[in-house]
Scaffold this motif. Structure first.
Motif, PDB file in Angstrom:
ATOM      1  N   CYS A   7      -0.644  24.758 -14.435  1.00 19.16           N
ATOM      2  CA  CYS A   7      -1.963  25.371 -14.256  1.00 19.16           C
ATOM      3  C   CYS A   7      -2.817  24.469 -13.376  1.00 19.16           C
ATOM      4  CB  CYS A   7      -2.641  25.614 -15.606  1.00 19.16           C
ATOM      5  SG  CYS A   7      -4.088  26.705 -15.505  1.00 19.16           S
ATOM      6  N   ASP A   9      -5.865  24.975 -10.065  1.00 21.11           N
ATOM      7  CA  ASP A   9      -6.647  25.944  -9.303  1.00 21.11           C
ATOM      8  C   ASP A   9      -6.507  25.782  -7.786  1.00 21.11           C
ATOM      9  OD1 ASP A   9      -8.167  23.492  -9.628  1.00 21.11           O
ATOM     10  OD2 ASP A   9      -9.841  24.553  -8.697  1.00 21.11           O
ATOM     11  N   SER A  39      -3.094  29.668 -11.532  1.00 20.30           N
ATOM     12  CA  SER A  39      -4.387  28.987 -11.406  1.00 20.30           C
ATOM     13  C   SER A  39      -5.353  29.456 -12.490  1.00 20.30           C
ATOM     14  CB  SER A  39      -4.994  29.280 -10.020  1.00 20.30           C
ATOM     15  OG  SER A  39      -5.204  30.675  -9.858  1.00 20.30           O
ATOM     16  N   ASP A  40      -4.901  30.415 -13.298  1.00 18.48           N
ATOM     17  CA  ASP A  40      -5.755  31.045 -14.301  1.00 18.48           C
ATOM     18  C   ASP A  40      -5.357  30.591 -15.710  1.00 18.48           C
ATOM     19  OD1 ASP A  40      -7.277  32.640 -15.917  1.00 18.48           O
ATOM     20  OD2 ASP A  40      -6.497  34.552 -15.173  1.00 18.48           O
ATOM     21  N   LEU A  63     -10.511  23.013 -13.581  1.00 17.43           N
ATOM     22  CA  LEU A  63      -9.867  24.259 -13.169  1.00 17.43           C
ATOM     23  C   LEU A  63     -10.832  25.268 -12.551  1.00 17.43           C
ATOM     24  CD1 LEU A  63      -7.471  24.760 -16.219  1.00 17.43           C
ATOM     25  CD2 LEU A  63      -6.799  24.276 -13.865  1.00 17.43           C
ATOM     26  N   ALA A  65     -12.848  27.228 -13.934  1.00 17.90           N
ATOM     27  CA  ALA A  65     -12.692  28.463 -14.690  1.00 17.90           C
ATOM     28  C   ALA A  65     -13.489  28.342 -15.983  1.00 17.90           C
ATOM     29  CB  ALA A  65     -11.215  28.712 -14.994  1.00 17.90           C
TER      30      ALA A  65
END
Length: 247
Positions: A7, A9, A39-40, A63, A65
């Motif tokens: 993972c 981004d 990336s999520d 990230l 996010a």
């Protein structure tokens, strides 16, 4: 088997991580596989929830996010408490947070060290695989049996055989040092013994590692403690095949 999750981004970084992992899996004899590259963090969690396989997670901390890498690791721990978590980030100063948040990180890789990144990622995979195999060996090695309010811990390698007792729902465990009688059935115990054990008749399960001779003519197994166990007609073929495989 281990499922590997990535993972990150930054798309270029993610592609590089994936390339490193793919090359490792191609060049090494392993049952691990790359299960998720994203990336999520929400996508990773969604896949994690669907799997029962132990994971190795390479996570960026920042990230961009809803969840950062450390928060993602906390969520992962809810579904994979024994998984292996590795943080790969430029923020080396955040290493201390992994301890504060109690996510039990396996390693912390500084991504700016581009020359050593492949070796570090591959080393983490090797270490996770070794640890995972060791845990499997331990779980297959010892046997915990509940007796009233206590537990009997036995080394399965020390068990010669298990037989039915004279009393209903009693079984006898034959070990190197003697015998132990417990409440239960052969079927119940057979379900938790490791692959070295085979039921050779309606009244006995034997540890194939302790068999020194199989007389097919006499339908008899001779054990290394000089005990003998009869083999039922329908189990003769299975016993021979199992002995061939274990040897």
């Amino acid at each position: 088997m281990i499922h590997i999750y990535l993972c990150e981004d930054d798309e270029r970084q993610l592609i590089r991580w994936k390339d490193i992992v793919d090359k490792y899996l191609l060049m090494n004899s392993t049952e691990s596989n790359l299960y998720c590259s994203t990336s999520d963090p929400e996508e990773l969690l969604s896949l994690r929830k669907k799997s029962s396989i132990t994971g190795l997670y390479f996570l960026d901390i920042d990230l961009h996010a809803k969840l950062n890498g450390i928060e993602l690791a906390q969520e992962i721990r809810k579904y994979d408490p024994r998984g292996y978590i590795v943080f790969v980030t430029t923020h080396s100063e955040m290493a201390i947070l992994t301890f504060q948040y109690k996510v039990e990180a396996m390693d912390f890789i500084v991504k700016d060290m581009t020359n050593t990144l492949p070796d570090q990622i591959c080393s983490c995979i090797r270490n996770a695989e070794t640890n995972y195999k060791n845990q499997l060996n331990i779980s297959n090695h010892f046997l915990s049996i509940k007796i009233d309010k206590s537990s009997l811990i036995l080394d399965q390698n020390d068990i010669i055989a298990v037989t039915t007792g004279e009393d209903y729902h009693k079984i006898i465990i034959h070990t190197k040092t003697g015998v132990k009688q417990i409440t239960g059935t052969l079927k119940e115990l057979n379900s938790i013994l490791n692959s070295a054990f085979l039921q050779c008749s309606r009244s006995a399960i034997v540890n194939l590692k302790h068999v020194i001779k199989y007389s097919r003519e006499d339908a008899l197994l001779i054990m290394d403690n000089k005990e003998t166990y009869s083999v039922s007609f329908r189990m003769m073929g299975k016993v021979q095949k199992a002995l061939n495989n274990i040897n």
